[in-house]
Design an enzyme around this catalytic site. Structure first.
Site, PDB file in Angstrom:
ATOM      1  N   LYS A  33       0.830  -1.207   0.000  1.00 53.94           N
ATOM      2  CA  LYS A  33       0.000   0.000   0.000  1.00 53.94           C
ATOM      3  C   LYS A  33       0.863   1.255   0.000  1.00 53.94           C
ATOM      4  O   LYS A  33       2.041   1.223   0.329  1.00 53.94           O
ATOM      5  CB  LYS A  33      -0.948  -0.002   1.208  1.00 53.94           C
ATOM      6  CG  LYS A  33      -0.293   0.100   2.572  1.00 53.94           C
ATOM      7  CD  LYS A  33      -1.323  -0.126   3.671  1.00 53.94           C
ATOM      8  CE  LYS A  33      -0.726   0.015   5.060  1.00 53.94           C
ATOM      9  NZ  LYS A  33      -0.505   1.420   5.438  1.00 53.94           N
ATOM     10  N   ARG A 117     -10.054   0.801  16.195  1.00 53.99           N
ATOM     11  CA  ARG A 117      -9.995   1.569  14.961  1.00 53.99           C
ATOM     12  C   ARG A 117     -10.881   0.854  13.954  1.00 53.99           C
ATOM     13  O   ARG A 117     -12.089   0.826  14.124  1.00 53.99           O
ATOM     14  CB  ARG A 117      -8.531   1.691  14.485  1.00 53.99           C
ATOM     15  CG  ARG A 117      -8.292   2.787  13.478  1.00 53.99           C
ATOM     16  CD  ARG A 117      -6.833   2.884  13.057  1.00 53.99           C
ATOM     17  NE  ARG A 117      -6.366   1.667  12.389  1.00 53.99           N
ATOM     18  CZ  ARG A 117      -5.205   1.568  11.751  1.00 53.99           C
ATOM     19  NH1 ARG A 117      -4.386   2.593  11.728  1.00 53.99           N
ATOM     20  NH2 ARG A 117      -4.856   0.446  11.150  1.00 53.99           N
ATOM     21  N   TYR A 253      15.599  30.974   2.178  1.00 50.80           N
ATOM     22  CA  TYR A 253      14.475  31.729   2.739  1.00 50.80           C
ATOM     23  C   TYR A 253      14.738  32.124   4.186  1.00 50.80           C
ATOM     24  O   TYR A 253      15.221  31.327   4.997  1.00 50.80           O
ATOM     25  CB  TYR A 253      13.195  30.901   2.658  1.00 50.80           C
ATOM     26  CG  TYR A 253      12.598  30.837   1.276  1.00 50.80           C
ATOM     27  CD1 TYR A 253      12.107  31.972   0.655  1.00 50.80           C
ATOM     28  CD2 TYR A 253      12.525  29.628   0.596  1.00 50.80           C
ATOM     29  CE1 TYR A 253      11.559  31.920  -0.619  1.00 50.80           C
ATOM     30  CE2 TYR A 253      11.979  29.559  -0.678  1.00 50.80           C
ATOM     31  CZ  TYR A 253      11.500  30.714  -1.279  1.00 50.80           C
ATOM     32  OH  TYR A 253      10.961  30.647  -2.541  1.00 50.80           O
ATOM     33  N   MET A 298      10.644  24.270  -1.311  1.00 54.60           N
ATOM     34  CA  MET A 298       9.738  23.356  -1.999  1.00 54.60           C
ATOM     35  C   MET A 298      10.454  22.420  -2.968  1.00 54.60           C
ATOM     36  O   MET A 298      10.168  21.214  -3.002  1.00 54.60           O
ATOM     37  CB  MET A 298       8.657  24.141  -2.746  1.00 54.60           C
ATOM     38  CG  MET A 298       7.567  23.265  -3.334  1.00 54.60           C
ATOM     39  SD  MET A 298       6.281  24.210  -4.185  1.00 54.60           S
ATOM     40  CE  MET A 298       5.587  25.163  -2.840  1.00 54.60           C
TER      41      MET A 298
END
Length: 344
Positions: A33, A117, A253, A298
């Site tokens: 998964k 859960r 930054y 980013m």
């Protein structure tokens, strides 16, 4: 562009260790998964098939369809079948979900033994069998999931005790409602590694196969220590540009990194948009001892080096410590568009 390598030898080495515990490849179900924990769904599926793994576990029906040709058995954990499929089984996580499955769908019933859960509660077991029979579903297995197999507390033993009771009741209910003999499974990676004599029908193994399982020493089973597992995935980044900076110059930054001496700083093509967690900013050091310079942005991260290419990490467990998280998050944060290369 930054890229990822997958070490086939390490992957097969980990599967060798795992199949010693499950006692056969046929009882090893590989969890694929979330893009195979960031490793690449199709790349890992192909290697697993080559090794001889015949069972897989995924999250969605879409993932199952992508790997259908690689495995004989696929279990979907959190989705609904659009149509019945001989290879694919679907998880029942709630009583109210049973009527969403089409007649003849192969299903496996998840029982909540203490995680609180997904899964029906233990007292709903017979009602679930009744509803499955009424809906015309092909109930093949009953399973549970451990909340604390990788921690030293009482919940692992409690859930094992509860699941033993579930097995006993489920066998009787299977006869009562004319279902074929059921299969049972509960072990995830951590549970498998702390079980002394595995005797269930399969184990759902994820993080151990990828070489990043961590357990307290007290929980290691016999001589098969988790430390023998080898991380499969490595991340590399390529240089975009370099600067020679003077003492007092600031990088990135917020001018958050100020140089303490004349040095070379280079910018690399791997940022938080690619999966390099921003919480690694300021403190991160690569496996080769190269220090980060300031904030991760980013699409970029700056390091105190001028190498054309750098190894960002080759062990997600170590990288996760800089981020204050776990290896699972480091791995699954890696974007699917990053090129993944199998090496051996």
């Amino acid at each position: 562009m930054a890229y990822i390598t997958l070490d086939k030898n390490h992957f097969f080495h980990n599967l060798d260790i795992i199949t010693k515990l499950t006692k056969t490849k046929d009882k090893t179900a590989l969890v694929l998964k979330d893009n195979a924990y960031g490793h690449g769904l199709l790349q890992i599926a192909q290697m697993a098939k080559e090794y001889g793994i015949t069972k897989a576990v995924v999250r969605t029906d879409e993932e199952a369809k992508q790997i259908e040709d690689f495995f004989e058995y696929i279990l979907v954990l959190a989705d609904f079948a659009q149509e019945s499929n001989e290879k694919i089984r679907y998880t029942i996580n709630d009583l109210q979900a049973i009527n969403k499955f089409a007649k003849n769908t192969k299903v496996e019933l998840k029982v909540d033994t203490g995680m609180c859960r997904n899964g029906i509660v233990m007292s709903e077991l017979e009602e679930a069998f009744v509803l499955c029979a009424k809906q015309g579903l092909r109930l093949e297995a009953v399973f549970t999931h451990h909340s604390s197999a990788d921690e030293e507390n009482e919940y692992f033993d409690l859930q094992n005790k509860n699941f033993q009771q579930v097995k006993k009741e489920a066998r009787a209910l299977a006869k009562k409602y004319a279902f074929d003999s059921l299969r049972f499974h509960s072990c995830n990676s951590a549970a498998l590694f702390r079980t002394n004599d595995f005797d269930e029908d399969m184990a759902r193994v994820g993080i151990a196969a990828y070489g990043c399982l961590e357990l307290p020493n007290a929980l290691h089973v016999k001589g098969l220590h988790v430390k023998k597992l080898a991380p499969v995935l490595s991340v590399y980044a390529k240089k975009i540009s370099s600067r020679r900076l003077q003492k007092g110059d600031c990088v990135g930054y917020g001018a958050a990194y100020e140089t303490e001496f004349t040095c070379k700083v280079s910018n690399y093509d791997f940022g938080y948009g690619d999966g390099f967690l921003r919480s690694c900013s300021h403190t991160y050091v690569t496996p080769e001892g190269i220090k980060i310079a300031g904030r991760i942005s980013m699409d970029n991260a700056s390091f105190l080096t001028c190498k054309e290419e750098i190894l960002i990490f080759n062990d997600a467990r170590e990288a996760a410590r800089y981020a204050g998280t776990i290896s699972y998050e480091m791995l699954t944060s890696l974007k699917g568009y990053l090129v993944r290369k199998v090496v051996s």
